[in-house]
Write an enzyme that holds these catalytic residues in place. Structure first.
Site, PDB file in Angstrom:
ATOM      1  N   LYS A 145     -10.685  -3.665  -4.141  1.00 29.00           N
ATOM      2  CA  LYS A 145     -11.582  -2.504  -4.234  1.00 29.00           C
ATOM      3  C   LYS A 145     -10.853  -1.297  -4.779  1.00 29.00           C
ATOM      4  O   LYS A 145     -11.444  -0.448  -5.425  1.00 29.00           O
ATOM      5  CB  LYS A 145     -12.095  -2.134  -2.822  1.00 29.00           C
ATOM      6  CG  LYS A 145     -13.107  -3.061  -2.242  1.00 29.00           C
ATOM      7  CD  LYS A 145     -13.518  -2.565  -0.827  1.00 29.00           C
ATOM      8  CE  LYS A 145     -13.656  -3.719   0.127  1.00 29.00           C
ATOM      9  NZ  LYS A 145     -13.113  -3.518   1.445  1.00 29.00           N
ATOM     10  N   LYS A 193      -4.373  -9.534  -7.114  1.00 29.95           N
ATOM     11  CA  LYS A 193      -5.568  -9.827  -6.318  1.00 29.95           C
ATOM     12  C   LYS A 193      -6.722  -8.918  -6.729  1.00 29.95           C
ATOM     13  O   LYS A 193      -6.495  -7.734  -7.009  1.00 29.95           O
ATOM     14  CB  LYS A 193      -5.172  -9.544  -4.863  1.00 29.95           C
ATOM     15  CG  LYS A 193      -6.111  -9.973  -3.805  1.00 29.95           C
ATOM     16  CD  LYS A 193      -5.592  -9.508  -2.445  1.00 29.95           C
ATOM     17  CE  LYS A 193      -5.688  -7.997  -2.300  1.00 29.95           C
ATOM     18  NZ  LYS A 193      -5.514  -7.499  -0.932  1.00 29.95           N
ATOM     19  N   LYS A 239       0.829  -1.217   0.000  1.00 30.14           N
ATOM     20  CA  LYS A 239       0.000   0.000   0.000  1.00 30.14           C
ATOM     21  C   LYS A 239       0.855   1.254   0.000  1.00 30.14           C
ATOM     22  O   LYS A 239       0.457   2.276  -0.558  1.00 30.14           O
ATOM     23  CB  LYS A 239      -0.954  -0.001   1.192  1.00 30.14           C
ATOM     24  CG  LYS A 239      -2.042  -1.042   1.037  1.00 30.14           C
ATOM     25  CD  LYS A 239      -3.189  -0.832   1.996  1.00 30.14           C
ATOM     26  CE  LYS A 239      -4.266  -1.871   1.750  1.00 30.14           C
ATOM     27  NZ  LYS A 239      -5.302  -1.894   2.765  1.00 30.14           N
TER      28      LYS A 239
END
Ligand code: TYM
Length: 354
Positions: free
Chosen positions: A221, A218, A136
């Protein structure tokens, strides 16, 4: 030193106790989901579907983790809307407030408080090794928030507040649950037995659903392109289009396995949303090519999501019902969390006992 890896991996749904087991004797389950956008079929197949299938067997707490969402920049109005949207989606997917506590993390202040206390028994190096932080932060360590770095400690607080035994999650949360185990073990050694050391409950199938447009990534969202993500609220035509355009592997055989990441993913989705096994599907589509397979898969996904979407529509017209479920859930969660925090404060020598 790291606590021994301890992960429950089971096929299908739990089989043990029956509905007649009183709540106090059931194993305690906690899991959470970020309100960072509409949940997708990865969230559904990796987590929500298992929460629903298992809820009658356990004493469940499911949390909409809005404090975690603050670890990346968020717009307040969007955060509130996503929080309500996620609560509505969880109920539509089958979470039953009579079986499970459902609440919003920031409504129970003890989560933030315990996070701070657990920071004192967490090592900087442990957090630096978290792969989700590295992903992230994307190499921008100097610019991301301290909350993103501390994210796993808040997750540990969520889990440890409720004497959780099992944490049903997708594969990407494995490392966070491992860290939670290490933190609990260290705290117990330093201050005396206080926390239950939890286990991750990761099912082998559906634990890692990949993006339709990139089977090496993956389904997420926050993906840059929504073409690879099927949201629980996508309409039938959108679902059909995304599946029709999904990436496939070289060759034309509908088979799963090594070297076939795209077909393995599509077959997994088909098997988990429908009633067939992957091998039955491979047999059915032998020699038929990708076109027929994708078209049937599209219909299977549409059919599987239809009842959830119907219920979602109904619940969207009953916002007071959703608000009541969340308020009741927060009250029940707070009762448990405040009792645990009284014990933790005492163990750590905090306050004057007033
Ligand atoms: P979140 O919101 O990213 O995801 C919620 C759940 O969905 C699973 N999941 C997937 N499973 C299969 N395939 C995918 N592509 C996929 N994407 C997501 C996740 O593994 C997760 O189970 N840190 C957590 C939220 C959290 C939490 C907790 C979880 C906060 N506190 C305490 C468990 C216990 C997260 O970001 O989940």
């Amino acid at each position: 030193m790291s606590a021994k890896a301890d992960v429950v991996e089971e096929r299908g749904v739990a089989t043990a106790p029956s509905e007649s087991v009183p709540e106090s004797a059931r194993r305690r389950v906690f899991s959470g989901m970020q309100p960072s956008g509409t949940p997708h079929i990865g969230n559904y197949l990796g987590a929500i579907k298992h929460w629903v299938a298992q809820q009658v067997f356990y004493d469940n707490v499911f949390c909409i983790v809005d404090l975690h969402a603050l670890s990346l920049p968020t717009d307040p109005a969007a955060l509130r809307q996503n929080t309500i949207g996620l609560a509505t989606a969880l109920l539509a997917a089958g979470i039953d407030p009579n079986q499970s506590i459902v609440f919003v993390q920031s409504d129970v202040r003890e989560h933030a408080e315990l996070c701070w206390l657990l920071n004192s028994v967490t090592q900087f190096g442990e957090l630096r090794r978290m792969t989700q932080f590295k992903d992230k932060a994307g190499g921008q360590d100097e610019a991301v928030s301290a909350a993103l770095f501390d994210y796993p400690v808040l997750q540990a607080a969520d889990i440890l507040l409720y004497d959780t035994e099992l944490v049903p999650v997708g594969d990407d949360q494995r490392q966070h649950v491992e860290l939670t185990r290490d933190i609990a073990t260290r705290f117990n050694a330093r201050y005396g037995e206080t926390f239950v050391v939890p286990k991750a409950d990761i099912k082998p199938e559906g634990a890692r659903i990949m993006a339709l447009d990139d089977p090496t990534a993956k389904m997420s969202k926050s993906a840059a392109s929504q073409n690879g993500v099927i949201s629980l609220t996508d309409d039938a035509d959108t679902i059909r289009r995304k599946i029709r355009r999904s990436v496939t592997d070289s060759g034309s055989d509908v088979v799963s396995g090594p070297g076939k990441p795209a077909l393995t993913n599509l077959l997994t989705i088909y098997a988990l949303l429908g009633d067939d096994t992957v091998s039955a599907l491979e047999e059915r589509y032998a020699g038929k090519g990708y076109g027929a397979f994708k078209s049937d898969l599209g219909e299977a996904v549409v059919a599987a999501l239809a009842p959830i979407q119907r219920r979602l529509g109904e619940l969207q017209s009953e916002p007071e019902h959703v608000a009541t479920v969340l308020a009741t859930g927060a009250d029940r969660a707070r009762t448990r969390a405040s009792a645990k925090m009284a014990q933790v404060r005492d163990r750590m020598g905090l306050g004057l006992g007033t």
